[in-house]
Design an enzyme around this catalytic site. Sequence first.
Site, PDB file in Angstrom:
ATOM      1  N   LYS A   1     -16.220   2.742  23.449  1.00  9.45           N
ATOM      2  CA  LYS A   1     -16.720   3.050  22.105  1.00  9.45           C
ATOM      3  C   LYS A   1     -17.273   1.798  21.428  1.00  9.45           C
ATOM      4  CE  LYS A   1     -13.547   6.896  21.164  1.00  9.45           C
ATOM      5  NZ  LYS A   1     -14.312   8.033  21.665  1.00  9.45           N
TER       6      LYS A   1
ATOM      7  N   ASP B   1      -4.255   2.864  15.811  1.00  6.22           N
ATOM      8  CA  ASP B   1      -5.278   3.343  16.737  1.00  6.22           C
ATOM      9  C   ASP B   1      -6.626   2.888  16.191  1.00  6.22           C
ATOM     10  OD1 ASP B   1      -7.180   4.680  18.175  1.00  6.22           O
ATOM     11  OD2 ASP B   1      -6.377   6.686  17.832  1.00  6.22           O
TER      12      ASP B   1
ATOM     13  N   CYS C   1     -11.390  16.647  19.311  1.00  2.00           N
ATOM     14  CA  CYS C   1     -10.073  16.202  19.757  1.00  2.00           C
ATOM     15  C   CYS C   1      -9.112  16.027  18.589  1.00  2.00           C
ATOM     16  CB  CYS C   1     -10.153  14.907  20.567  1.00  2.00           C
ATOM     17  SG  CYS C   1     -11.134  15.105  22.055  1.00  2.00           S
TER      18      CYS C   1
ATOM     19  N   GLN D   1     -11.916   3.917  16.647  1.00  2.70           N
ATOM     20  CA  GLN D   1     -13.134   3.989  15.842  1.00  2.70           C
ATOM     21  C   GLN D   1     -13.288   2.740  14.975  1.00  2.70           C
ATOM     22  OE1 GLN D   1     -15.421   6.319  16.166  1.00  2.70           O
ATOM     23  NE2 GLN D   1     -14.238   7.670  17.481  1.00  2.70           N
TER      24      GLN D   1
ATOM     25  N   HIS E   1      -6.413  11.672  16.204  1.00  2.00           N
ATOM     26  CA  HIS E   1      -7.035  12.113  17.450  1.00  2.00           C
ATOM     27  C   HIS E   1      -5.889  12.529  18.384  1.00  2.00           C
ATOM     28  CE1 HIS E   1      -9.037  11.566  21.359  1.00  2.00           C
ATOM     29  NE2 HIS E   1     -10.194  11.572  20.722  1.00  2.00           N
TER      30      HIS E   1
END
Lengths: 136, 401
Positions: free
Chosen positions: B223, B197, B359, B200, B120
């Site tokens: 999220k 990261d 993104c 998600q 991303h």
Amino acid sequence: MSLPDQARQALEAFEQGKGWEQRARLLMQWGDRLEPLDETEKTEANRVHGCESLVWLVAEQVEGLWRFKASSDARLLRGLLALLLVRVQGLASEELAGLDLREWFTQLGLERQLSPSRSNGLHAVLQRMAELASNR
Amino acid sequence: MFQPSPWRADFPAIAALQRQHQTYLDSAATTQKPQALLDALSHYYGHGAANVHRAQHLPGALATQAFETSRDKVAAWLNAADSRQIIFTHGATSALNLLAYGLEHRFEAGDEIAVSALEHHANLLPWQQLARRRNLRLVVLPLDADGRIDLDQALQLIGPRTRVLAVSQLSNVLGTWQPLPALLAHARAQGALTVVDGAQGVVHGRHDVQQLGCDFYVFSSHKLYGPEGVGVLYGRSQALERLHHWQFGGEMVQLAEYQSASFRPAPLGFEAGTPPIAGVIGLGATLDYLASLDAQALEAHETSLHQHLLRGLRDRDGVRILGKPQAALASFVIEGVHNADIAHLLTEQGIAVRAGHHCAMPLLRDLGLEGAIRVSLGLYNDSDDLQRFFEALDQGLELLR
């Protein structure tokens, strides 16, 4: 201010268009009427950025009146561009600057297509037009 | 067969959206919020807001206590050894920027940063710009055909000059879990710091940062069914000690004089300015809610819906799914049809999905695409949501073809 002929036709068609399917069909029909762009007109300078699709706007002034051509690789957006062009073709800068294009798309029942979110290029095209109208 | 979501009624916005004929399938962008979060925000603002870590008065003490309790809850959620390893930021993006600035002093010209080809922008641009500032080499780890980082190549590319490895846990475009254990172990052996990261990944299943063995883990509250404006940065204690202070002001300072100052250690030293207090408290309430759910039932529900989504897409002519999604989402394009046209017609029919580059512009370009449609699932979605999506897709395609 009286509407150009083609704009009046568009308004009649879209006012009768009920439901999303008919609106989409009409958009595709109007998009097919767009005068195609030459490959030489699909330049970086003519590209309108801020859209997820490829959009070009070619603008020139002939004796003080605007002549626009536009296209996109997305079909429904071509329809929206066609509806925009029939409204603004042949206007002088002052007329273009004074025109409420949001109102035009609202009359057509397409105001939601003007959302500033980037998924749709129409918003960016209108901004480009406003810049052109104010600069010259 | 109808597959209901037993948690749907816990999210009042889902019913509100349904009354507006909207089917929400964009949870990878942001999620709807549980009633427990709404109640916590309303309670905090309704019972006396106050700034944290400053005031001696009672409202200040209560707010600070609630704020710090949320830190404990986040630490527990990630199984961090100590709450002091949890830094609150203003989002995942700001957490990653904090790392890219806070670790800048550790780089010399010619050093390398490794990221993957599917990052991303939030986990690409901070490192890319750091590389440009410091004359570093940004090494991009390629993907295999399924949409996972190609391990063989990655292990070659991560070497003794690699100072940082920064990779996603779960791709926001391809829905693929990345081979973190092997990557992280190799990077660590090369002396690199590792950044995961989890924006998600954290939403699907529980992840144990100690077991994962990363130096830093980043996620964003909104999220994970929490409020926006809050990000979380977990750091291993020794890794946190290497971070330089980045943003200045507020209670991050220990002693300030006109010409110099000293700063607090983590976490407060990295929380400059007034933090998003209500948001952090809200995230705590969301985690309480999530922790109360039957994790097994949740996983079974998500897996089954995801299978349903993939099956439906595969059943349709001309649909090309990007990569081999393993969880949560699927991105696709349709032969001969512009994704903007499909997106337009889905929107007209009240289906909220995401169209575009998600993104991750370089990834889409690698795949030879201008954009794609992404359907992403939350725990409140049910099989009727997917049914409505498929019907709308079929209607749209019929019209376009």
